[in-house]
Design a protein around this motif. Structure first.
Motif, PDB file in Angstrom:
ATOM      1  N   UNK A 202       0.874  -1.174   0.000  1.00 60.69           N
ATOM      2  CA  UNK A 202       0.000   0.000   0.000  1.00 60.69           C
ATOM      3  C   UNK A 202       0.908   1.221   0.000  1.00 60.69           C
ATOM      4  N   UNK A 203       0.749   2.070  -0.999  1.00 60.34           N
ATOM      5  CA  UNK A 203       1.480   3.340  -1.024  1.00 60.34           C
ATOM      6  C   UNK A 203       0.482   4.464  -0.798  1.00 60.34           C
ATOM      7  N   UNK A 204       0.780   5.263   0.222  1.00 61.39           N
ATOM      8  CA  UNK A 204      -0.100   6.367   0.579  1.00 61.39           C
ATOM      9  C   UNK A 204       0.667   7.655   0.362  1.00 61.39           C
ATOM     10  N   UNK A 205       0.226   8.445  -0.605  1.00 66.42           N
ATOM     11  CA  UNK A 205       0.852   9.738  -0.861  1.00 66.42           C
ATOM     12  C   UNK A 205       0.212  10.753   0.079  1.00 66.42           C
ATOM     13  N   UNK A 206       1.055  11.568   0.696  1.00 68.54           N
ATOM     14  CA  UNK A 206       0.553  12.508   1.694  1.00 68.54           C
ATOM     15  C   UNK A 206       0.824  13.943   1.285  1.00 68.54           C
ATOM     16  N   UNK A 207       0.017  14.836   1.817  1.00 71.94           N
ATOM     17  CA  UNK A 207       0.192  16.262   1.581  1.00 71.94           C
ATOM     18  C   UNK A 207       0.898  16.909   2.760  1.00 71.94           C
ATOM     19  N   UNK A 208       0.670  18.194   2.936  1.00 67.39           N
ATOM     20  CA  UNK A 208       1.320  18.938   4.009  1.00 67.39           C
ATOM     21  C   UNK A 208       0.861  18.494   5.393  1.00 67.39           C
TER      22      UNK A 208
ATOM     23  N   UNK B  80       6.785  14.504  -3.366  1.00 67.45           N
ATOM     24  CA  UNK B  80       5.538  13.799  -3.049  1.00 67.45           C
ATOM     25  C   UNK B  80       5.855  12.714  -2.022  1.00 67.45           C
ATOM     26  N   UNK B  81       5.886  13.071  -0.735  1.00 69.40           N
ATOM     27  CA  UNK B  81       6.229  12.070   0.276  1.00 69.40           C
ATOM     28  C   UNK B  81       5.192  10.953   0.326  1.00 69.40           C
ATOM     29  N   UNK B  82       5.676   9.736   0.565  1.00 69.31           N
ATOM     30  CA  UNK B  82       4.782   8.586   0.615  1.00 69.31           C
ATOM     31  C   UNK B  82       5.057   7.737   1.850  1.00 69.31           C
ATOM     32  N   UNK B  83       3.992   7.128   2.314  1.00 67.47           N
ATOM     33  CA  UNK B  83       4.057   6.119   3.360  1.00 67.47           C
ATOM     34  C   UNK B  83       3.819   4.797   2.651  1.00 67.47           C
ATOM     35  N   UNK B  84       4.743   3.862   2.787  1.00 66.71           N
ATOM     36  CA  UNK B  84       4.605   2.555   2.168  1.00 66.71           C
ATOM     37  C   UNK B  84       4.414   1.523   3.267  1.00 66.71           C
ATOM     38  N   UNK B  85       3.372   0.718   3.120  1.00 64.57           N
ATOM     39  CA  UNK B  85       3.070  -0.318   4.096  1.00 64.57           C
ATOM     40  C   UNK B  85       3.033  -1.658   3.370  1.00 64.57           C
ATOM     41  N   UNK B  86       3.831  -2.594   3.866  1.00 62.61           N
ATOM     42  CA  UNK B  86       3.873  -3.943   3.310  1.00 62.61           C
ATOM     43  C   UNK B  86       3.033  -4.822   4.234  1.00 62.61           C
ATOM     44  N   UNK B  87       2.060  -5.534   3.658  1.00 68.53           N
ATOM     45  CA  UNK B  87       1.157  -6.356   4.445  1.00 68.53           C
ATOM     46  C   UNK B  87       1.332  -7.842   4.115  1.00 68.53           C
TER      47      UNK B  87
ATOM     48  N   UNK C 115     -10.775   2.757   0.122  1.00 72.79           N
ATOM     49  CA  UNK C 115     -11.698   3.883   0.304  1.00 72.79           C
ATOM     50  C   UNK C 115     -11.534   4.504   1.688  1.00 72.79           C
ATOM     51  N   UNK C 116     -11.345   3.673   2.698  1.00 77.05           N
ATOM     52  CA  UNK C 116     -11.157   4.174   4.069  1.00 77.05           C
ATOM     53  C   UNK C 116      -9.836   4.930   4.190  1.00 77.05           C
ATOM     54  N   UNK C 117      -8.793   4.392   3.567  1.00 75.46           N
ATOM     55  CA  UNK C 117      -7.480   5.055   3.623  1.00 75.46           C
ATOM     56  C   UNK C 117      -7.528   6.422   2.951  1.00 75.46           C
ATOM     57  N   UNK C 118      -8.289   6.526   1.871  1.00 78.01           N
ATOM     58  CA  UNK C 118      -8.413   7.808   1.158  1.00 78.01           C
ATOM     59  C   UNK C 118      -9.109   8.877   2.001  1.00 78.01           C
ATOM     60  N   UNK C 119      -9.848   8.471   3.003  1.00 75.26           N
ATOM     61  CA  UNK C 119     -10.560   9.419   3.854  1.00 75.26           C
ATOM     62  C   UNK C 119      -9.701   9.978   4.991  1.00 75.26           C
ATOM     63  N   UNK C 120      -8.502   9.444   5.167  1.00 76.45           N
ATOM     64  CA  UNK C 120      -7.616   9.924   6.225  1.00 76.45           C
ATOM     65  C   UNK C 120      -7.170  11.345   5.894  1.00 76.45           C
ATOM     66  N   UNK C 121      -7.255  12.234   6.868  1.00 71.64           N
ATOM     67  CA  UNK C 121      -6.852  13.626   6.678  1.00 71.64           C
ATOM     68  C   UNK C 121      -5.379  13.686   6.267  1.00 71.64           C
ATOM     69  N   UNK C 122      -5.107  14.368   5.154  1.00 73.20           N
ATOM     70  CA  UNK C 122      -3.738  14.529   4.659  1.00 73.20           C
ATOM     71  C   UNK C 122      -3.355  13.567   3.557  1.00 73.20           C
ATOM     72  N   UNK C 123      -4.169  12.535   3.325  1.00 72.55           N
ATOM     73  CA  UNK C 123      -3.877  11.566   2.262  1.00 72.55           C
ATOM     74  C   UNK C 123      -4.351  12.134   0.932  1.00 72.55           C
ATOM     75  N   UNK C 124      -3.470  12.126  -0.055  1.00 72.20           N
ATOM     76  CA  UNK C 124      -3.832  12.655  -1.377  1.00 72.20           C
ATOM     77  C   UNK C 124      -4.054  11.551  -2.409  1.00 72.20           C
TER      78      UNK C 124
END
Length: 167
Positions: free
Chosen positions: A97-103, A136-143, A153-162
């Motif tokens: 899972x790659x999560x791109x984040x904003x400020x 474009x900083x990213x959080x990478x999670x290996x599951x 869809x739930x991950x996209x709702x996290x504040x700051x996730x782009x």
């Protein structure tokens, strides 16, 4: 971290390239004025090529770092992070899972890991790129397994996730 250090390199763009590449790759400056990845000596030429500078700039950067107490205390103690599973996860049957984040990025790892655990999926590895070093900083999670579509869809709702990418 980089923001608090880069002013020391402002007048020397080549040295800034070398120092930022050292941080990116987890390379340390040895007391012998050589560059190391753990105990593996890195040639000046290899680092120069990676940082797009000439070999002399690597030597000058190492000398500059070791002659500055603050820089030496940091660069003598850098350790590489170890094996990152992202590029081999598919071969190992793991999910990515790659999560791109904003400020606004405080708490994203906490919320994301909670959402993943609620799906009863184990996390093998998590790492984030430095917001000061990446555009474009990213959080990478290996599951342990691929995640269901509803979780995206739930991950996209996290504040700051782009953006969220799963593979």
């Amino acid at each position: 971290m980089w923001e608090s250090l880069k002013y020391k390199f402002e007048k020397y763009p080549a040295r800034m390239n070398v120092a930022s590449k050292m941080i990116e790759l987890g390379l340390r400056a040895g007391k012998d004025h050589k560059i190391y990845c753990n105990d593996l000596k890195i040639s000046d030429m290899a680092l120069a090529n990676a940082a797009n500078v000439d070999r002399k700039a690597v030597k000058q950067t190492t000398d500059f770092i070791l002659n500055d107490e603050k820089l030496a205390n940091i660069f003598e103690n850098i350790l590489p992070a170890g094996t990152l599973l992202k590029n081999i996860a598919k071969n190992l049957g793991l999910g990515v899972i790659e999560i791109e984040v904003g400020d606004e990025n405080i708490g994203i790892l906490s919320v994301a890991s909670k959402l993943i655990s609620e799906e009863k999926i184990s996390i093998r590895q998590a790492y984030a790129t430095d917001i000061q070093l990446e555009e474009s900083p990213t959080l990478t999670i290996i599951t342990e397994e691929n995640v269901p579509g509803e979780l995206i869809k739930k991950l996209l709702k996290i504040k700051g996730v782009t953006r969220v990418s799963v593979y």
